[in-house]
Motif scaffolding. Structure first.
Motif, mmCIF file in Angstrom:
data_model
loop_
_atom_site.group_PDB
_atom_site.id
_atom_site.type_symbol
_atom_site.label_atom_id
_atom_site.label_comp_id
_atom_site.label_asym_id
_atom_site.label_seq_id
_atom_site.Cartn_x
_atom_site.Cartn_y
_atom_site.Cartn_z
ATOM 1 N N THR A 57 0.945 -1.160 0.001
ATOM 2 C CA THR A 57 0.041 -0.089 0.129
ATOM 3 C C THR A 57 0.789 1.329 0.145
ATOM 4 N N SER A 58 2.222 1.119 -0.078
ATOM 5 C CA SER A 58 3.050 2.410 0.074
ATOM 6 C C SER A 58 3.295 2.859 -1.473
ATOM 7 N N GLN A 59 3.847 3.901 -1.527
ATOM 8 C CA GLN A 59 3.911 4.848 -3.096
ATOM 9 C C GLN A 59 5.054 4.273 -3.692
ATOM 10 N N THR A 60 6.136 4.349 -2.756
ATOM 11 C CA THR A 60 7.415 3.987 -3.512
ATOM 12 C C THR A 60 8.073 3.314 -2.750
ATOM 13 N N GLN B 182 6.568 2.099 -9.294
ATOM 14 C CA GLN B 182 5.170 2.202 -9.781
ATOM 15 C C GLN B 182 4.361 2.079 -8.437
ATOM 16 N N ALA B 183 3.537 2.895 -8.177
ATOM 17 C CA ALA B 183 2.891 3.043 -6.930
ATOM 18 C C ALA B 183 1.761 1.698 -6.483
ATOM 19 N N ASP B 184 1.229 1.465 -7.699
ATOM 20 C CA ASP B 184 0.300 0.408 -7.219
ATOM 21 C C ASP B 184 0.955 -1.118 -7.564
ATOM 22 N N THR C 175 2.595 -4.586 -6.431
ATOM 23 C CA THR C 175 2.496 -5.161 -5.108
ATOM 24 C C THR C 175 3.569 -6.261 -5.118
#
Length: 311
Positions: free
Chosen positions: A73-76, A140-142, A144
């Protein structure tokens, strides 16, 4: 860490030949230790429970409070433990070596086909992950991360190290079917374990002689799959076409010096499929047993000298 991996070698022969056993639950599966009488296995339980709880807190995709879930769930990216960076680094190395057949970013794809908890996220692309000193990062933020294809093997290795550090030997450790030998069998020989049939009604493909220190893992359709319109759909994805692995391959068993390597390569070779899996195994000289189903009959293919430990 519920659902860490696929079905693996079944140590039924071991339980019949040893006199002391210790078992418990972890990661949504069972663990077992078999050994001779007088080894005081029970003293391992508190340390093993603590070890598995630590790993679950760190790398479980099923827990919203785990470090892995926070990374997703983090951005970077974010700081990460030594163990998590070690496993992630191994996962990315395996992704490169397997030419993307092993991809630790397939979590949303796995969930889309009815398996796994990572329901939101980008399309798989392991090249957008990186591991630094004490940190995991993504471009890429999304995107996983899902370490289920390799983390259970590392958990078994750490349990093996824990038992060794307690001065124990002549044990076979089993975590959800992944196995590692700590010393020889109490009779002085290799441990003998049955490779699990790929489906009910099929015979045991082979008996594996597991030398001391070695590990074995199997990936396939057995543990997590369903049948729809006459086709078996499993939880191991082919990243190349964004679908579950299709074809005649039913399981891949890998023998290696440690369980994390065996676990990861078993996943990678099964994901690579009928032709590319054996080709990858030959390229990297991996000791592997491939089991195919042709017209309801089993067919085997062996690579990397695994025939020397099979009967």
């Amino acid at each position: 860490m519920t659902g860490l991996g696929a079905t693996l070698a079944a140590p039924s022969l071991v339980r019949a030949a040893t006199s002391q056993h210790l078992s418990g639950a972890a990661f949504g599966t069972r663990w077992h230790i078999a050994g001779p009488e007088g080894k005081a296995l029970g003293r391992l339980r508190p340390a093993l429970d603590a070890l598995f709880a630590e790993i679950d807190q760190d790398m479980s995709p099923w827990r919203p409070d785990s470090a892995l879930s926070r990374f997703n769930t983090s951005q970077t990216g974010m700081p990460a433990s030594f163990e998590m960076t070690r496993v992630a680094r191994s996962a990315l190395h395996l992704a490169r070596e397997s030419e993307g057949a092993f991809d630790p970013t397939v979590g949303p794809l796995v969930a889309r086909w009815g398996f796994g908890p990572i329901e939101q996220g980008a399309a798989p692309d392991w090249r957008k992950l990186s591991v630094g000193q004490g940190r995991l990062a993504k471009s890429q933020a999304d995107l996983t991360l899902d370490l289920c294809g390799i983390a259970k093997g590392r958990a078994l290795d750490r349990a093996w190290e824990l038992a060794r550090d307690h001065g124990l030997a002549n044990l076979l450790l089993d975590l959800g079917g992944e196995l590692r030998a700590l010393g020889p069998h109490p009779e002085g020989r290799d441990w003998h374990v049955a490779v699990e049939p790929p489906a009910p009604g099929h015979p045991v493909p082979a008996i594996l002689h597991l030398p001391e220190g070695m590990a074995v893992a199997t990936s396939g359709l057995g543990a997590q799959s369903y049948v729809l319109n006459g086709r078996a759909w499993g939880h191991i994805m082919n990243p190349a076409n964004a679908q579950p692995v299709d074809g005649k391959l039913r399981s891949v068993t890998v023998l290696a010096d440690d369980a994390m390597t065996a676990d990861g390569w078993a996943t990678a070779l099964f994901a690579a499929g009928d032709a590319s899996g054996p080709a990858l195994a030959r390229k990297h000289d991996i000791a592997a047993l491939f089991v195919f189903v042709d017209a309801q009959a089993l067919r085997q293919l062996r690579t990397g000298g695994i025939g020397a430990v099979l009967s």
